[in-house]
Design an enzyme around this catalytic site. Sequence first.
Site, mmCIF file in Angstrom:
data_model
loop_
_atom_site.group_PDB
_atom_site.id
_atom_site.type_symbol
_atom_site.label_atom_id
_atom_site.label_comp_id
_atom_site.label_asym_id
_atom_site.label_seq_id
_atom_site.Cartn_x
_atom_site.Cartn_y
_atom_site.Cartn_z
ATOM 1 N NE ARG A 10 -3.171 -0.032 3.033
ATOM 2 C CZ ARG A 10 -3.475 0.233 4.302
ATOM 3 N NH1 ARG A 10 -3.200 -0.662 5.231
ATOM 4 N NH2 ARG A 10 -4.020 1.375 4.643
ATOM 5 C CE LYS A 80 -4.191 -4.368 14.594
ATOM 6 N NZ LYS A 80 -5.268 -3.666 13.883
ATOM 7 C CG ASP A 81 -4.307 -4.250 8.293
ATOM 8 O OD1 ASP A 81 -4.941 -4.075 9.355
ATOM 9 O OD2 ASP A 81 -3.635 -3.363 7.745
ATOM 10 N NE ARG A 128 -7.763 -4.943 19.879
ATOM 11 C CZ ARG A 128 -6.927 -3.988 20.302
ATOM 12 N NH1 ARG A 128 -6.830 -3.697 21.586
ATOM 13 N NH2 ARG A 128 -6.190 -3.311 19.445
ATOM 14 N NE ARG A 129 -5.984 -0.070 19.236
ATOM 15 C CZ ARG A 129 -5.352 0.050 18.082
ATOM 16 N NH1 ARG A 129 -5.891 0.755 17.103
ATOM 17 N NH2 ARG A 129 -4.185 -0.529 17.898
ATOM 18 N NE ARG A 146 -11.159 4.708 7.557
ATOM 19 C CZ ARG A 146 -11.271 4.285 6.304
ATOM 20 N NH1 ARG A 146 -12.445 4.293 5.698
ATOM 21 N NH2 ARG A 146 -10.210 3.871 5.650
ATOM 22 N N GLY A 147 -8.266 8.022 9.491
ATOM 23 C CA GLY A 147 -7.208 8.940 9.086
ATOM 24 C C GLY A 147 -5.845 8.373 9.403
ATOM 25 C CG ASN A 148 -2.375 10.387 7.809
ATOM 26 O OD1 ASN A 148 -2.408 11.102 8.809
ATOM 27 N ND2 ASN A 148 -2.206 10.881 6.599
ATOM 28 N NE ARG A 152 -6.685 6.873 12.970
ATOM 29 C CZ ARG A 152 -7.308 5.733 13.273
ATOM 30 N NH1 ARG A 152 -7.131 5.188 14.462
ATOM 31 N NH2 ARG A 152 -8.089 5.138 12.416
ATOM 32 C CB CYS A 235 -13.857 -6.126 10.656
ATOM 33 S SG CYS A 235 -15.422 -5.905 9.781
#
Length: 318
Positions: A10, A80-81, A128-129, A146-148, A152, A235
Amino acid sequence: MTDQLRIGTRASALALAQTGSMADAIAAKTGREVEIVRITTEGDTSTESLKNVGGTGIFASALRHALLAGECDVVVHSLKDLPTAPADGLALAAVPKRADARDALCARDGLRLAQLPGGARVGTGSPRRRAQLRASRPDLEVVDIRGNVDTRLGRVGHDLDAVVLAAAGLSRLGRSDAITELLELSPWPTAPGQGALALETRAGDEKLVSALEHRTSRITVSAERGVLALLEAGCAAPVGASAMIEDGLLFLSARVYAVDGEHQLTSSHAAYVDDSADPAGEVSQRVARELLDLGAAELAPLGSSGAAEPTDASGAAG
């Protein structure tokens, strides 16, 4: 095939940092020239919640398609993805040595989780968090974001008091300075495979990256992901798992949370690595069976896609 090895990734900052480190390691161990091939996924371009666009499997699918199409020779995933179901024609060829599996709190004014004032706004894109935050601090306001990573972190001190991200991702981006607390795995288990990378090749080409395999990491992440697969947890399921090997003994603990964080179920088991042909499979079966016997399927949304826990368009959670 030429001596040049093409690595698909990616194009996010975190994915490129992870892939760059793997490219350097492959070149050092094999002497081959490495080319990085950037691949855009739907998860990178969509602004919708990942639950609405198919979970983190959308990140892996475009990379896998490019691999099968011959556009690259190996792809790098945040483990994890990666969905737990195997992909036809592909192989998880190597799991390099795992980085820190813990979550990290990044809060204003150097605050720790227990020090955040009542009503503080904490951002995360992970079910989960969210459940863990609600279980630990029900007085907080948990905000879906969301976001990079930089986006964040940039919200902390403005419209958010804190965010929760993966320690490994922050480290790989050189942003560990933003961490105000590392959340220990025993009270705060993380996503199965968090902190680990996965190198995937076409079936039969595993030798291209086999030099990067780290056996201990492979066993521990396989145990964690085995629980996820056996629970059929996708998910939307708040599931955390943590495995380690000490003195030849594989320890695995997994926890399933109610979405609102009010209830949780935990199972822990161990097996000697040398006493079993598949210690990860053995211990994950015991843990998953006990969780289901305790009522995990009634507590949390299980039985979904088999995808991993959502991160975000940058892989910031992972």
